[in-house]
Enzyme design. Sequence first.
Site, mmCIF file in Angstrom:
data_model
loop_
_atom_site.group_PDB
_atom_site.id
_atom_site.type_symbol
_atom_site.label_atom_id
_atom_site.label_comp_id
_atom_site.label_asym_id
_atom_site.label_seq_id
_atom_site.Cartn_x
_atom_site.Cartn_y
_atom_site.Cartn_z
ATOM 1 N N GLU A 1 0.837 -1.200 0.000
ATOM 2 C CA GLU A 1 0.000 0.000 0.000
ATOM 3 C C GLU A 1 0.876 1.256 0.000
ATOM 4 O OE1 GLU A 1 -2.466 -0.908 3.409
ATOM 5 O OE2 GLU A 1 -2.878 -2.850 2.496
ATOM 6 N N GLU B 1 -4.808 -6.866 2.346
ATOM 7 C CA GLU B 1 -3.697 -7.673 2.850
ATOM 8 C C GLU B 1 -3.894 -9.159 2.612
ATOM 9 O OE1 GLU B 1 -5.119 -5.240 4.637
ATOM 10 O OE2 GLU B 1 -3.501 -3.788 4.929
ATOM 11 N N PHE C 1 2.552 -1.566 8.634
ATOM 12 C CA PHE C 1 2.682 -1.829 10.066
ATOM 13 C C PHE C 1 2.550 -3.332 10.328
ATOM 14 C CE2 PHE C 1 1.708 2.650 10.276
ATOM 15 C CZ PHE C 1 2.439 3.091 11.359
ATOM 16 N N PHE D 1 -0.705 -5.186 10.482
ATOM 17 C CA PHE D 1 -1.475 -5.524 9.275
ATOM 18 C C PHE D 1 -1.054 -6.886 8.722
ATOM 19 C CE2 PHE D 1 -1.237 -0.641 8.644
ATOM 20 C CZ PHE D 1 -1.971 -0.466 9.797
ATOM 21 N N HIS E 1 -1.409 -0.604 16.261
ATOM 22 C CA HIS E 1 -0.266 -0.188 15.434
ATOM 23 C C HIS E 1 1.059 -0.348 16.178
ATOM 24 C CE1 HIS E 1 -3.405 1.809 13.066
ATOM 25 N NE2 HIS E 1 -2.532 2.029 12.112
HETATM 26 C C1 LIG Z 1 -5.533 -3.479 7.692
HETATM 27 C C2 LIG Z 1 -4.941 -2.136 7.504
HETATM 28 N N1 LIG Z 1 -4.184 -1.905 6.412
HETATM 29 C C3 LIG Z 1 -3.626 -0.697 6.225
HETATM 30 C C4 LIG Z 1 -3.809 0.312 7.119
HETATM 31 C C5 LIG Z 1 -3.141 1.662 6.934
HETATM 32 N N2 LIG Z 1 -4.139 2.649 6.564
HETATM 33 C C6 LIG Z 1 -4.719 3.437 7.473
HETATM 34 S S1 LIG Z 1 -5.887 4.396 6.830
HETATM 35 C C7 LIG Z 1 -5.622 3.801 5.294
HETATM 36 C C8 LIG Z 1 -6.417 4.312 4.140
HETATM 37 C C9 LIG Z 1 -7.867 4.083 4.336
HETATM 38 O O1 LIG Z 1 -8.564 4.554 3.247
HETATM 39 P P1 LIG Z 1 -10.135 4.616 3.285
HETATM 40 O O2 LIG Z 1 -10.679 3.312 3.743
HETATM 41 O O3 LIG Z 1 -10.605 5.111 1.976
HETATM 42 O O4 LIG Z 1 -10.461 5.655 4.431
HETATM 43 P P2 LIG Z 1 -10.071 7.202 4.498
HETATM 44 O O5 LIG Z 1 -8.708 7.254 5.105
HETATM 45 O O6 LIG Z 1 -10.101 7.749 3.130
HETATM 46 O O7 LIG Z 1 -11.071 7.792 5.406
HETATM 47 C C10 LIG Z 1 -4.617 2.847 5.306
HETATM 48 C C11 LIG Z 1 -4.097 2.123 4.135
HETATM 49 C C12 LIG Z 1 -4.593 0.018 8.257
HETATM 50 N N3 LIG Z 1 -4.788 0.930 9.210
HETATM 51 N N4 LIG Z 1 -5.159 -1.196 8.405
#
Ligand SMILES: Cc1ncc(C[n+]2csc(CCOP(=O)(O)OP(=O)(O)O)c2C)c(N)n1
Lengths: 319, 326
Positions: free
Chosen positions: A24, A53, A76, A79, A122
Amino acid sequence: MIQAINEALDGEMQRDKKLILFGEDVEISLFGDTKGLVDKYGTDRIRNTPISETVMSGMAVGAAAAGFNVVCHMMFGNFMYTGFDSIANQASKLRYMTAGQISLPIVYMSVFGGGRSAAAQHSDAMHPLFMNLGGLKVVTPSSPMDAAGLLRASIRDPNPVIYLQAAGRGGELGEVPDEEFIVELGKAAVLRNGEDLTIVAIGAMVRPALRSVDFQKTEGVSIELIDPRTLVPLDKEMIFKSVRKTGRLIIVDEARDTCSAASHIAALCAEECFSALKAPIKRVTVNDIAIPYSPPLEKNVLPNEKRINNTVSEILKFA
Amino acid sequence: MADTNFSNDQMLKLYESMLRIRKVEEQLAKDSKEGNIPGAVHLYIGQEAVAVGVCSQLNDKDWIASTHRGHGHFLAKGGETRLLMAEVYGRDTGICRGRGGSMHVADFSKGIIGANGIVGGGISITTGAGLASKLTNDGSVAVAFFGDGAANQGVLAEALNISTLWQLPVIFVCENNGFSEFSPTNTVTAGNIVDRAKPYGTACETVDGNDVIAVWQCAERAKLRASRGDGPTLIEAHTYRQRGHVEAEASFLSKNYRDSQEIEGWVSKDPITLFEKRIVDAGQAKIEDLQVISRAMEAEVNEAVEFAEKSPYPDPGGNEQQYMFT
Ligand SMILES: Cc1ncc(C[n+]2csc(CCOP(=O)(O)OP(=O)(O)O)c2C)c(N)n1
């Protein structure tokens, strides 16, 4: 440290045309470890994935089985849990189950550990889970030199490797190794020589352990400090040798106590070095709780120099 | 814009709820910049109409699960400002006594299962709460808020399948704010998210996520379906994240991932500004009335900050194991 990882990745991408990396936001790079790589190698080889994932960890298995060398960037460590199925049920077992028909040259990489008020989802140090699966190598560098050298070795290793980089240590400065510097997996490093006591410290715990060892020296206590660098394979002989010399052992590990890497190392040394031991083996670990958000709580839970010093005093009370 | 025959009071309540979120988040943006809070915050500014439109349909019996961007859902569902603020400040008086922080604010007494640090983590939990609602048969519903990025977690497919098959009273609210972290949605997402309901025969709708009334009405239909026993609905609300993915992102990103024109375009469609204009144009309130609300919300936030600042940190000398097991 991040720069050393970035350079090692760059070098390996250059050297090995079959090496691909996905995860990601690896194109823009959150931590800086994959920064600039997409501009050099293109999106066939460096590519952003959706937040998926489950499929990412499995795709790494399939692509590796089909002849590619894969770095799967999981951001992290927590994940990795989300993508755990393919790591635990596939990557760690497929070669064995198929009687060695394939190799799986995969590196699953992420940061791990706490210390930044990132809270329970995290901040885990989950290396013991991976150690327990059997079919995975587990790597925990603590310095820029080792981060680069171990990453090269991990990428070149034909087996699945979990490469865990200590969170919050990305900015750590240190000598930057030259391009071909490699640290063989399974070779511990002796960071300080000593006679009275052995400390084994893992990942981010090396830093407080170093401070403690240097402080104890001024108090007249001579401590040998070992960084195992890889937990699977583990350089048991190096640890045994030291414990046989000093007769005392403390293991500092950021994992939760139950079934931690510290527990495993303690068990090995109890079995192998029993007659040399002058005091009980002690573990400095994290209590079996979720990592709290609030700084005073988190600080209290994570091993630190003070806890190590207290444990040193405790152990030295045994004549 | 959706039609409405809402009373003046109803309109002002929606306005107040959106403004409460906005003021809290503006304060947290400032706090983050000034280093007043220990952890990272993901702000909801620009998306308030979604949380408020949906949660205004719900009461304490109904469940919501939220995301890492969860302050808005918490407040819209009735979570208290001061308890949120103290939590983000890491204090013992916070809603989770400083254990959880920004990404884990939860108040089960108000049906708030909580924010979540795991993207997609709330989807399955909500489905389970929906199962409980169905078995309890108390007319309650369970709502999962999640982002466009989270829609790419396989668990959404599993949840749509089982909740449709079992006719669970669940509402899946996907807030498509254009980004999955730093990746524009279309670079990581195939097709339209709302269409992912179709193979399962799940009811689905898209809605303008910056129009609180449209969201309100859409949620009303979904709730009716759910409580009638007709199963789940997938709603895709189109909106925009006006601030960074995480505050302070500029300090670690090496380049921009969107241009300022795009942001400005969406700021001009800001859900709160649009709603203000609508209320005033319809003669349902005067600018001065709105200003009174605005000042009240500011006072509420100031009081919450003061409360948080005066509150002690949790005592690390206590029983560390407390709360691990019942
Ligand atoms: C399982 C997992 N993978 C990756 C992340 C890292 N991460 C945190 S927020 C995010 C993006 C989320 O995007 P979206 O669902 O569109 O929500 P938004 O942030 O746009 O509100 C990512 C990849 C995480 N917290 N949990």
